[in-house]
Design an enzyme around this catalytic site. Structure first.
Site, short mmCIF file in Angstrom:
data_model
loop_
_atom_site.label_atom_id
_atom_site.label_comp_id
_atom_site.label_asym_id
_atom_site.label_seq_id
_atom_site.Cartn_x
_atom_site.Cartn_y
_atom_site.Cartn_z
N CYS A 1 -1.10 3.96 11.35
CA CYS A 1 -0.98 5.18 12.14
C CYS A 1 -2.21 5.31 13.05
O CYS A 1 -2.75 6.38 13.24
CB CYS A 1 -0.81 6.41 11.25
SG CYS A 1 -2.07 6.62 9.99
N ASP B 1 -5.54 -4.00 -5.91
CA ASP B 1 -6.04 -4.15 -4.55
C ASP B 1 -5.06 -5.06 -3.81
O ASP B 1 -4.84 -6.20 -4.20
CB ASP B 1 -7.43 -4.77 -4.59
CG ASP B 1 -8.06 -4.93 -3.22
OD1 ASP B 1 -7.33 -4.88 -2.21
OD2 ASP B 1 -9.28 -5.14 -3.16
N ASP C 1 -0.29 0.38 -5.31
CA ASP C 1 -1.42 1.04 -4.66
C ASP C 1 -2.68 0.75 -5.47
O ASP C 1 -2.62 0.60 -6.70
CB ASP C 1 -1.21 2.54 -4.52
CG ASP C 1 -2.09 3.12 -3.42
OD1 ASP C 1 -1.64 3.11 -2.25
OD2 ASP C 1 -3.22 3.56 -3.70
N SER D 1 6.57 7.90 0.28
CA SER D 1 7.71 8.27 1.11
C SER D 1 8.45 7.05 1.64
O SER D 1 9.68 7.01 1.66
CB SER D 1 7.26 9.16 2.27
OG SER D 1 6.20 8.56 2.99
N LYS D 2 7.71 6.03 2.05
CA LYS D 2 8.35 4.81 2.53
C LYS D 2 8.96 4.03 1.37
O LYS D 2 10.03 3.41 1.52
CB LYS D 2 7.34 3.94 3.29
CG LYS D 2 6.76 4.58 4.53
CD LYS D 2 5.77 3.65 5.21
CE LYS D 2 5.05 4.35 6.35
NZ LYS D 2 4.16 5.44 5.87
N CYS E 1 0.88 -1.18 0.00
CA CYS E 1 0.00 0.00 0.00
C CYS E 1 0.91 1.22 0.00
O CYS E 1 1.08 1.89 1.01
CB CYS E 1 -0.91 0.01 1.22
SG CYS E 1 -1.80 -1.54 1.50
N ALA E 2 1.51 1.53 -1.13
CA ALA E 2 2.71 2.37 -1.16
C ALA E 2 2.46 3.87 -1.21
O ALA E 2 3.29 4.63 -0.73
CB ALA E 2 3.57 1.97 -2.36
N ALA E 3 1.37 4.33 -1.84
CA ALA E 3 1.18 5.77 -2.00
C ALA E 3 1.07 6.45 -0.63
O ALA E 3 0.53 5.85 0.31
CB ALA E 3 -0.09 6.03 -2.82
N PRO E 4 1.59 7.67 -0.48
CA PRO E 4 2.12 8.53 -1.54
C PRO E 4 3.57 8.25 -1.93
O PRO E 4 4.07 8.87 -2.86
CB PRO E 4 2.00 9.92 -0.93
CG PRO E 4 2.16 9.69 0.53
CD PRO E 4 1.51 8.37 0.82
#
Length: 823
Positions: free
Chosen positions: A340, A258, A231, A183-184, A178-181
């Site tokens: 988070c 997904d 994503d 930064s990771k 689940c990469a967006a946006p």
């Protein structure tokens, strides 16, 4: 808030008026600063839920209601990141330290002690101070410029933690589910590439080095690893591409799927076999969609809209994503699950349910990660928690808040109300798996990591590190969540990844996942002012790839692959085709730049159906080529791959040279292997001239102002060149090495760097705050237009005076040596 076991009115429940559960009310209209940071239900849940003692909670809650410090990270290769960090420390920190505001010294930015090498910093300066004081304004300008250039990432501190816990090394194959946006993903890409630049230089110079020291650099000094960043949303995937493209890393693929049904990736058969294999990952990051209730310091909407059903509604999706990640993980591989959110329903409950579904600690174990980021202040995971639910009657009226400690207490409470108030409704998302596991399970949930705001002035975050000890048998989702009475395991094959899990709670496979965050990790200032997009053409279709079939595979463990729908479904396919290694265009380019035969010629990708070198050529890693080639027609939605290395350059002189120019994204990868068209810049004055002037002149009499660069360009025919700048210490040197594309025109030169990057370099290297760029071509065009207008006016005046047409003076035509602009 009641603390009773069952949650009934006489046993700990309490009534409250409000909207129907799940209705978050109207969209916020008032400014963020005017939103009260209060929510009794939100506060009481974390105050009485056993998270910490009351005194510590009060301290933590004060931080929760305060603004989050701004934070940023120096990115890119180690040498560049350290060099830009030193410019920041030496130029801006001393000036900021002397600033006073309202009689007090303003604290300057500080390095975050939890991270190594002073590469992560945060600051608590109020916007009023930044606007009123020049040192802060200059620092802000530097921060924005370097963020645009890709040397700084505006990222929340806690979101930087998960990649460090993954322990990624060069050569590993990594999936960011689940990469967006992005930064990771940027952090992971940096880890995968490691210090390959130094090793490639040594390999190209035929110097000896250990290709396995610190990772796998066996590809002539290049890392053999790969990052697949995924994503589910096409717009967010576009944001992800924008973020990672700035890093110029070729070992990267961006996909749009997904995550809970991420497709299996086919690989070539093993030697001596005809049966396809399927890719397993060394490392996986599952930073899943969550309620984001740990982001209240930057997302004040949490205070208005928090309900217990946020976490309950996401639990099933989070569990499906984690289970799919564990299926895709290699035996001995590591997966980081993170959110988070502070809610254990989204955290420990998901981790425990996944481990139990896989067969317990003998199959998947929680890793003790106390040795990673040892300076990070943290709290252990929870073994016991309460599940909060809000029941209601008549579409939201007469609310009662319940704290349940077990699945049995929830069931008994529902039964009681079914007799006394049959119209009372409870959440349909409460399942057995949201509750703490049975004590007999012996899952060491205390090995999970909880980061709270008061520990080091951050947001809240949850991290769990799981290691796949052995092949797993995955129970069907219904049995995981408690909705089925008898688990039905699905075997995992050694050579093939099991088919994606079927849907839970009636959600279709193709349903879009909820937003990953209520507000993303990227700060507002980090968002690009504009995203440059390629114009639609025959090479760059506008739409994403065709949708894959949503048919649910049989639960037999046999690999099932979705096939793309026909092109008549209204979607255009994105094309990813590789150019043959004996392609004459590539051969001509290699000959023109003197590229070594050791540099691979079979890794150049184009984006058109025919696989022709028309506009752009992307360079990718070998593993990326294998994956794209074998899976491009299997329903996978590829969004981006590799870095742009060559761009077609249509000019009149094309017959005399290779009509392709080098691109800034890929030039550093290619330069160590080049022997021709290398121009060395040793003078700061020469580089400054090239940055400040666009198309400076190279007259035939050789009277130019480009120093040693101009002298070398005269010896070269028209075309693109490598401008090489070596690192040299001292005031007259350069903080790190650079390679930039420069074009040799017949009568001029031009550094192929856009205006924003030019200004960023002028600020970084020369501390020029407001540089005025000179565009000689634009100036000449203005002069020509003015002359044409004057001639037209003179002609009109002559006609008015009765002069004949044949008496008009001729208009001068530009000669062959006129400056040519680049496409």
């Amino acid at each position: 808030m009641g603390r009773g076991r069952g949650g009934g009115r006489g046993r700990g429940g309490f009534r409250g008026k409000g909207k129907k559960g799940g209705d978050r009310g109207p969209v916020r209209a008032e400014p963020w600063s005017d939103i009260p940071r209060e929510n009794e239900l939100y506060e009481n849940y974390y105050k009485t839920g056993g998270f910490m003692d009351e005194e510590e909670f009060e301290e933590m809650w004060k931080y929760m209601a305060s603004d989050l410090p701004n934070s940023f990270r120096f990115t890119g290769t180690k040498a560049e990141a350290h060099a830009v960090r030193e410019i920041f420390k030496q130029r801006y920190i001393p000036a900021i330290k002397d600033v006073e505001f309202e009689g007090k010294t303003v604290p300057p930015p500080e390095p975050v002690e939890a991270f190594p090498d002073e590469l992560v910093w945060h600051m608590k300066t109020h916007k009023k101070v930044i606007r009123r004081h020049k040192p802060f304004a200059e620092f802000q300008k530097f921060l924005v410029a370097e963020t645009t250039a890709g040397n700084i990432s505006r990222q929340e501190v806690v979101s930087m933690i998960p990649p460090h816990f993954l322990d990624v090394r060069p050569g590993m194959v990594v999936l960011d589910m689940c990469a967006a946006p992005g930064s990771k993903s940027a952090q992971l890409a940096e880890m995968i590439h490691g210090d390959e630049e130094e090793r490639v230089q040594r390999a190209a110079s035929n110097e000896s080095f250990n290709p396995t020291e610190g990772g796998d650099y066996s590809d002539d000094g290049r890392s053999t690893g790969l990052l697949i960043a995924n994503d589910t949303d096409v717009k967010r995937a576009g944001m992800l591409v924008h973020q990672v493209k700035r890093l110029n890393f070729p070992n990267l693929i961006v996909t749009q799927h997904d995550a809970s049904i991420f497709p299996s990736i086919e690989m070539p058969p093993a030697p001596g076999s005809s049966k396809a294999q399927y890719l397993k990952f060394d490392r996986i990051l599952a930073d899943v969609p969550c309620s984001g209730d740990g982001t209240s310091r930057k997302n004040v909407n949490v205070w208005q809209k928090w309900t217990p059903r946020d976490g309950l509604g996401l639990h099933g999706l989070q569990l499906r994503i984690l289970m799919r990640g564990l299926q895709l993980l290699k035996k001995g591989g590591r997966l980081v699950y993170s959110t988070c959110s502070m809610n254990p329903v989204e955290n420990e409950a998901v981790v425990a349910a996944a481990i139990e579904a896989c067969g317990g600690n003998d199959k998947v174990r929680l890793v003790d990660c106390s040795g990673y980021l040892p300076n990070l202040k943290r709290k252990p995971g929870m073994n016991k928690w309460k599940v909060l639910d809000t029941s209601n009657v008549n579409n939201g009226e007469d609310k009662i808040h319940h704290n349940f400690t077990s699945w049995e207490s929830f069931q008994s409470t529902k039964e009681k109300y079914a007799e006394s108030e049959p119209n009372r409704q409870f959440s349909s998302k409460i399942t057995r798996s949201v509750f703490p596991p049975d004590e007999k399970s012996e899952i060491p949930l205390e090995r999970c990591v909880r980061v709270y705001p008061h520990l080091q002035d951050t947001g809240a975050f949850f991290i769990a590190v799981l290691e796949k000890v052995n092949d797993i048998k995955v129970a069907q989702p219904g049995s995981i969540t408690g909705q089925a009475s008898t688990p039905k395991p699905v075997a995992e094959s050694e050579t093939a990844t099991p088919a994606p899990l079927p849907p839970v709670d009636g959600e279709p496979n193709g349903a879009a996942s909820p937003t990953k965050r209520k507000l993303e990790d990227v700060e507002e200032d980090a968002q690009p002012k504009r995203v440059k997009t390629e114009a639609p053409s025959a090479e760059t279709p506008v739409e994403q790839s065709t949708k894959e079939s949503s048919a649910t595979p049989a639960a037999s463990g046999k690999e099932m692959t979705a096939r793309p729908k026909a092109d008549n479904q209204g979607l255009q396919k994105e094309y990813f085709e590789y150019i043959p290694k004996d392609d004459p265009t590539v051969a001509g380019i290699f000959d023109f730049f003197g590229i070594s035969d050791r540099f691979p010629r079979d890794r150049f990708l184009v984006r058109n159906r025919e696989g022709l070198a028309l506009n752009k050529m992307y360079y990718t890693s070998e593993l990326a080529r294998t994956i794209i080639t074998r899976n491009k027609d299997r329903g996978m939605r590829f969004v981006h791959c590799g870095v742009v290395m060559f761009v077609s350059h249509k000019i009149k002189e094309a017959a005399k040279q290779a009509a392709w120019r080098l691109q800034g994204e890929g030039i550093k990868i290619l330069e160590p292997w080049a022997s021709k068209r290398i121009v060395k810049c040793t003078s700061r004055e020469s580089l400054h001239r090239l940055l400040i002037e666009m198309f400076p002149m190279l007259p035939k009499d050789r009277k130019h102002n480009l120093g040693e660069v101009g002298d070398q360009l005269y010896e070269l025919e028209v075309g693109c060149c490598f401008l090489k700048v070596d690192k040299r210490d001292g005031e007259d040197g350069f903080p790190f090495s650079m390679v930039l594309p420069i074009w040799r025109h017949p009568g001029s030169a031009n550094l192929m760097v856009d205006k924003d990057d030019r200004k960023a370099m002028l600020l970084r290297l020369y501390n020029e705050q407001e540089p005025q760029l000179i565009n000689h071509v634009a100036e000449k065009a203005k002069q020509d237009a003015l002359k044409e207008q004057q001639d037209a006016e003179a002609s009109a005046g002559a006609e008015a005076n009765g002069e004949e047409e044949g008496d008009k003076p001729d208009v001068a035509v530009a000669g062959e040596d006129a400056v040519m602009t680049s496409s």
